[in-house]
Write an enzyme that holds these catalytic residues in place. Structure first.
Site, PDB file in Angstrom:
ATOM      1  N   ASN A   1     -20.318 -18.784  37.575  1.00 58.39           N
ATOM      2  CA  ASN A   1     -19.582 -18.480  38.798  1.00 58.39           C
ATOM      3  C   ASN A   1     -19.333 -19.698  39.678  1.00 58.39           C
ATOM      4  O   ASN A   1     -18.395 -19.697  40.469  1.00 58.39           O
ATOM      5  CB  ASN A   1     -20.376 -17.427  39.599  1.00 58.39           C
ATOM      6  CG  ASN A   1     -19.864 -17.263  40.999  1.00 58.39           C
ATOM      7  OD1 ASN A   1     -18.823 -16.658  41.235  1.00 58.39           O
ATOM      8  ND2 ASN A   1     -20.585 -17.818  41.975  1.00 58.39           N
TER       9      ASN A   1
ATOM     10  N   SER B   1      -9.769 -17.491  37.948  1.00 54.68           N
ATOM     11  CA  SER B   1      -8.941 -17.377  39.146  1.00 54.68           C
ATOM     12  C   SER B   1      -7.572 -16.861  38.746  1.00 54.68           C
ATOM     13  O   SER B   1      -7.113 -17.089  37.617  1.00 54.68           O
ATOM     14  CB  SER B   1      -8.796 -18.739  39.825  1.00 54.68           C
ATOM     15  OG  SER B   1      -7.829 -18.703  40.858  1.00 54.68           O
TER      16      SER B   1
ATOM     17  N   TYR C   1      -7.530 -27.531  40.561  1.00 57.16           N
ATOM     18  CA  TYR C   1      -8.310 -26.293  40.526  1.00 57.16           C
ATOM     19  C   TYR C   1      -7.709 -25.321  39.516  1.00 57.16           C
ATOM     20  O   TYR C   1      -8.424 -24.734  38.698  1.00 57.16           O
ATOM     21  CB  TYR C   1      -8.331 -25.678  41.925  1.00 57.16           C
ATOM     22  CG  TYR C   1      -9.079 -24.377  42.022  1.00 57.16           C
ATOM     23  CD1 TYR C   1     -10.462 -24.361  42.187  1.00 57.16           C
ATOM     24  CD2 TYR C   1      -8.416 -23.152  41.964  1.00 57.16           C
ATOM     25  CE1 TYR C   1     -11.162 -23.168  42.284  1.00 57.16           C
ATOM     26  CE2 TYR C   1      -9.099 -21.960  42.059  1.00 57.16           C
ATOM     27  CZ  TYR C   1     -10.473 -21.970  42.224  1.00 57.16           C
ATOM     28  OH  TYR C   1     -11.153 -20.779  42.310  1.00 57.16           O
TER      29      TYR C   1
ATOM     30  N   ALA D   1      -5.859 -25.983  36.907  1.00 62.08           N
ATOM     31  CA  ALA D   1      -6.052 -26.484  35.548  1.00 62.08           C
ATOM     32  C   ALA D   1      -7.492 -26.252  35.081  1.00 62.08           C
ATOM     33  O   ALA D   1      -7.731 -25.876  33.927  1.00 62.08           O
ATOM     34  CB  ALA D   1      -5.715 -27.967  35.486  1.00 62.08           C
TER      35      ALA D   1
ATOM     36  N   LYS E   1      -9.496 -23.877  36.011  1.00 61.06           N
ATOM     37  CA  LYS E   1      -9.691 -22.452  35.776  1.00 61.06           C
ATOM     38  C   LYS E   1      -8.930 -21.972  34.540  1.00 61.06           C
ATOM     39  O   LYS E   1      -9.360 -21.028  33.860  1.00 61.06           O
ATOM     40  CB  LYS E   1      -9.274 -21.657  37.015  1.00 61.06           C
ATOM     41  CG  LYS E   1     -10.183 -21.882  38.211  1.00 61.06           C
ATOM     42  CD  LYS E   1     -11.626 -21.469  37.926  1.00 61.06           C
ATOM     43  CE  LYS E   1     -12.489 -21.479  39.159  1.00 61.06           C
ATOM     44  NZ  LYS E   1     -13.859 -20.962  38.904  1.00 61.06           N
TER      45      LYS E   1
ATOM     46  N   ILE F   1     -10.130 -14.517  47.863  1.00 61.66           N
ATOM     47  CA  ILE F   1     -11.282 -13.746  48.325  1.00 61.66           C
ATOM     48  C   ILE F   1     -11.893 -14.488  49.515  1.00 61.66           C
ATOM     49  O   ILE F   1     -12.189 -15.679  49.417  1.00 61.66           O
ATOM     50  CB  ILE F   1     -12.340 -13.600  47.210  1.00 61.66           C
ATOM     51  CG1 ILE F   1     -11.709 -13.060  45.909  1.00 61.66           C
ATOM     52  CG2 ILE F   1     -13.484 -12.718  47.682  1.00 61.66           C
ATOM     53  CD1 ILE F   1     -11.156 -11.660  45.996  1.00 61.66           C
TER      54      ILE F   1
END
Length: 266
Positions: free
Chosen positions: A92, A143, A156, A158, A160, A188
């Protein structure tokens, strides 16, 4: 419907705040024993206190998950009280900032991938020998930007997308004993957004607006059908489902928890 997670052992990286914290508490409410891994000892201790107040067991491992030694050390520390048992790994941990492609240096690209992707690779490498003994579940937090990238933050997105490729590859390699799935949250509202230097602040600089106004502007650009940011508990609920026997025929899947941000039918 019964999750049958009582008595299971679960390890969660990035467990001190946000989605990680909500996920740890959700598993604890199901009767699972939870191992929390994070760099933030004070945050982890606070979550452990919450878990114990629910009547569940918890342990912790502290380390910098953007490094190989940090992952190995923290994972070992957290797993030791579990007696070598592990049923569920939740990858996570992650971070990001709003920067254009031209603003990103090689060092910043590497920093993003070390935490958002390589920590998943390294944590999985530690957990797999245990999970292979009797089977288990891996859930990776990706994501919506992995499937529908925006102009920023491209690093970010890329990282994910790489998480989704890892999920798909592992699901095939480790079947049928280990199920591997991903959740793909949309926006979120967590400290990931609200902390100093987080998404809200850096988005404000990008749009030249106050942070809250910038977030509202970004949501209008994305045209979210549900018209709001999600809550950490809404992602945690899906993670618990995927880890449970209720999802026993689900592997290699990407579950969007995104307010409808993804428009593609595939």
């Amino acid at each position: 419907m019964q999750t049958n997670l009582a008595g299971k052992t679960v390890l969660i990286t990035g467990a001190a705040l946000g989605i990680g914290r909500a996920t740890a508490l959700a598993f604890a409410r199901e009767g699972a024993e939870v191992a929390l891994v994070d760099i933030d000892r004070a945050g982890v201790d606070a979550v452990i206190a919450e878990i114990k107040a629910l009547g569940a067991k918890a342990s912790a491992g502290i380390g910098d998950l953007s490094t190989g030694d940090g992952v190995i050390g923290a994972m070992g520390e957290a797993l030791k009280p579990l007696g070598g048992s592990l049923d569920v790994l939740v990858n996570n941990v992650g971070s990001g900032a709003v920067r254009t492609f031209d603003q990103l240096t090689d060092e910043e690209w590497d920093k993003t991938f070390q935490l958002n992707f390589m920590s998943y690779v390294r944590a999985t490498r530690v957990a797999l020998p245990i999970l292979r003994q009797k089977g288990g579940v891996i859930i990776n937090n990706a994501s919506d930007l992995a499937r529908q990238p925006e102009p920023v933050p491209v690093d970010y997105s890329a990282s994910k997308s790489a998480v989704l490729a890892l999920t798909k590859g592992l699901a095939r390699a480790e079947a049928p004993k280990i199920r591997v799935n991903a959740v793909a949250p949309g926006p979120i509202w967590t400290p990931f957004w609200s902390k100093p230097g987080g998404f809200a602040e850096t988005m404000g600089k990008f749009h030249n607006m106050p942070p809250k106004q910038a977030v509202e502007h970004e949501m209008s650009l994305r045209q979210l059908p549900l018209g709001r940011l999600g809550e950490p508990e809404e992602v945690a609920n899906v993670v618990v489902f995927l880890a449970s026997d209720l999802a026993s025929f689900v592997t290699s899947a990407v579950w969007g928890v995104d307010g409808g941000s993804i428009r593609s039918i595939i």
